[in-house]
Design an enzyme around this catalytic site. Structure first.
Site, short mmCIF file in Angstrom:
data_model
loop_
_atom_site.label_atom_id
_atom_site.label_comp_id
_atom_site.label_asym_id
_atom_site.label_seq_id
_atom_site.Cartn_x
_atom_site.Cartn_y
_atom_site.Cartn_z
N CYS A 1 0.83 -1.21 0.00
CA CYS A 1 0.00 0.00 0.00
C CYS A 1 0.87 1.26 0.00
O CYS A 1 1.66 1.49 0.92
CB CYS A 1 -0.92 -0.01 1.22
SG CYS A 1 -1.83 1.52 1.42
N ASP B 1 -0.91 16.56 -2.12
CA ASP B 1 -1.18 15.62 -3.21
C ASP B 1 -0.14 15.83 -4.31
O ASP B 1 0.21 16.96 -4.66
CB ASP B 1 -2.60 15.85 -3.76
CG ASP B 1 -3.08 14.72 -4.64
OD1 ASP B 1 -4.06 14.05 -4.27
OD2 ASP B 1 -2.49 14.51 -5.73
N HIS C 1 -3.85 1.05 8.29
CA HIS C 1 -4.46 0.76 6.99
C HIS C 1 -5.96 0.57 7.13
O HIS C 1 -6.43 -0.37 7.76
CB HIS C 1 -3.84 -0.47 6.33
CG HIS C 1 -4.38 -0.68 4.95
ND1 HIS C 1 -3.91 0.03 3.87
CD2 HIS C 1 -5.38 -1.46 4.48
CE1 HIS C 1 -4.60 -0.32 2.78
NE2 HIS C 1 -5.49 -1.23 3.14
N GLY D 1 -13.95 6.72 -8.21
CA GLY D 1 -12.72 7.45 -8.49
C GLY D 1 -11.60 7.19 -7.52
O GLY D 1 -10.57 7.87 -7.56
N HIS E 1 -6.36 3.18 0.29
CA HIS E 1 -6.08 3.51 1.69
C HIS E 1 -6.85 4.81 1.92
O HIS E 1 -6.61 5.80 1.20
CB HIS E 1 -4.57 3.69 1.89
CG HIS E 1 -4.14 4.02 3.29
ND1 HIS E 1 -3.19 3.29 3.97
CD2 HIS E 1 -4.50 5.03 4.13
CE1 HIS E 1 -2.99 3.82 5.18
NE2 HIS E 1 -3.79 4.90 5.28
N HIS F 1 -8.41 8.23 2.38
CA HIS F 1 -7.83 9.58 2.38
C HIS F 1 -8.92 10.59 2.11
O HIS F 1 -9.81 10.36 1.30
CB HIS F 1 -6.71 9.73 1.35
CG HIS F 1 -7.05 9.22 -0.02
ND1 HIS F 1 -7.08 7.88 -0.33
CD2 HIS F 1 -7.39 9.87 -1.17
CE1 HIS F 1 -7.41 7.71 -1.60
NE2 HIS F 1 -7.63 8.92 -2.13
N HIS G 1 -9.44 14.22 0.60
CA HIS G 1 -8.86 15.33 -0.16
C HIS G 1 -9.35 16.63 0.49
O HIS G 1 -10.54 16.77 0.76
CB HIS G 1 -9.36 15.31 -1.60
CG HIS G 1 -8.98 14.11 -2.40
ND1 HIS G 1 -7.92 14.12 -3.29
CD2 HIS G 1 -9.51 12.87 -2.48
CE1 HIS G 1 -7.84 12.93 -3.89
NE2 HIS G 1 -8.79 12.16 -3.42
P1 DGP Z 1 -8.06 9.01 -5.23
O1 DGP Z 1 -8.07 9.02 -6.72
O2 DGP Z 1 -9.29 9.64 -4.61
O3 DGP Z 1 -7.78 7.63 -4.69
O4 DGP Z 1 -6.85 9.94 -4.82
C1 DGP Z 1 -5.53 9.50 -4.77
C2 DGP Z 1 -4.66 10.72 -4.79
O5 DGP Z 1 -3.37 10.33 -4.38
C3 DGP Z 1 -4.51 11.38 -6.16
O6 DGP Z 1 -5.07 12.70 -6.11
C4 DGP Z 1 -3.03 11.43 -6.41
C5 DGP Z 1 -2.43 11.14 -5.06
N1 DGP Z 1 -1.19 10.39 -5.08
C6 DGP Z 1 -0.95 9.23 -5.77
N2 DGP Z 1 0.29 8.81 -5.54
C7 DGP Z 1 0.87 9.71 -4.69
C8 DGP Z 1 2.16 9.81 -4.09
O7 DGP Z 1 3.05 8.97 -4.27
N3 DGP Z 1 2.38 10.88 -3.30
C9 DGP Z 1 1.41 11.83 -3.06
N4 DGP Z 1 1.74 12.85 -2.26
N5 DGP Z 1 0.19 11.76 -3.60
C10 DGP Z 1 -0.08 10.70 -4.41
#
Ligand code: DGP
Length: 114
Positions: free
Chosen positions: A5, A31, A47, A93, A98, A100, A102
Site C-alpha cells: 500500500c 497531493d 491501513h 474514483g 487507503h 484519504h 482530499h
Molecule cells: P483518489 O483518486 O481519490 O484515490 O486519490 C488518490 C490521490 O493520491 C490522487 O489525487 C493522487 C495522489 N497520489 C498518488 N500517488 C501519490 C504519491 O506517491 N504521493 C502523493 N503525495 N500523492 C499521491
C-alpha cells in the site's frame, strides 16, 4: 501496515511526501497531482481501505475530520472556503485503496462534480 500500500509506505516514512501536519493517528501531506492551489490528503496511519470502513470505527472518523479542519485552518482556507472529498471504490474514483480525505482550496469550486 501493508507493504503493497502506497499510503502505508508514506505513513511509515518509506516513501517521501510533503507532510504539512501530523497527529497520533493521522498525517496530512500535499497531493502529488494537485487539482487546486491547495490540495492536501489526510490519511489514517493505520491501513483502512476507505470511508466505508469507518462504520465500524467512528472514533477514527472523528479524529480524521478534526484533522481535516485543523489542516484547512493551518493552510488559511477558512475565509474563502474549501472542499473535502473522499472517494469510495474504483467506480467513485478511488485509485489508492487507503482511506484519504482530499482537502482542496485556493480556487472557486464547481458543483456537481463529474
Ligand atoms: P483518489 O483518486 O481519490 O484515490 O486519490 C488518490 C490521490 O493520491 C490522487 O489525487 C493522487 C495522489 N497520489 C498518488 N500517488 C501519490 C504519491 O506517491 N504521493 C502523493 N503525495 N500523492 C499521491
Amino acid at each position: 501496515m501493508s507493504n503493497e500500500c502506497l499510503f502505508c509506505r508514506i505513513a511509515a516514512g518509506e516513501i517521501p511526501a510533503d507532510i504539512v501536519a501530523e497527529g497520533e493517528s493521522w498525517m496530512a501531506f500535499r497531493d502529488i497531482q494537485p487539482q487546486a492551489p491547495v490540495h492536501l490528503l489526510v490519511i489514517p496511519r493505520e491501513h483502512v481501505e476507505s470511508a466505508a470502513e469507518l462504520d465500524s470505527n467512528p472514533a477514527l472518523g472523528g479524529e480524521l475530520l478534526q484533522a481535516v479542519a485543523a489542516v484547512a485552518s493551518q493552510e488559511g482556507l477558512y475565509d474563502e472556503g474549501f472542499r473535502v472529498v473522499t472517494n469510495v471504490g474504483e467506480r467513485a474514483g478511488q485509485s489508492v485503496m487507503h482511506l484519504h480525505f482530499h482537502v482542496l482550496g485556493g480556487r472557486r469550486m464547481h458543483w456537481p462534480p463529474g
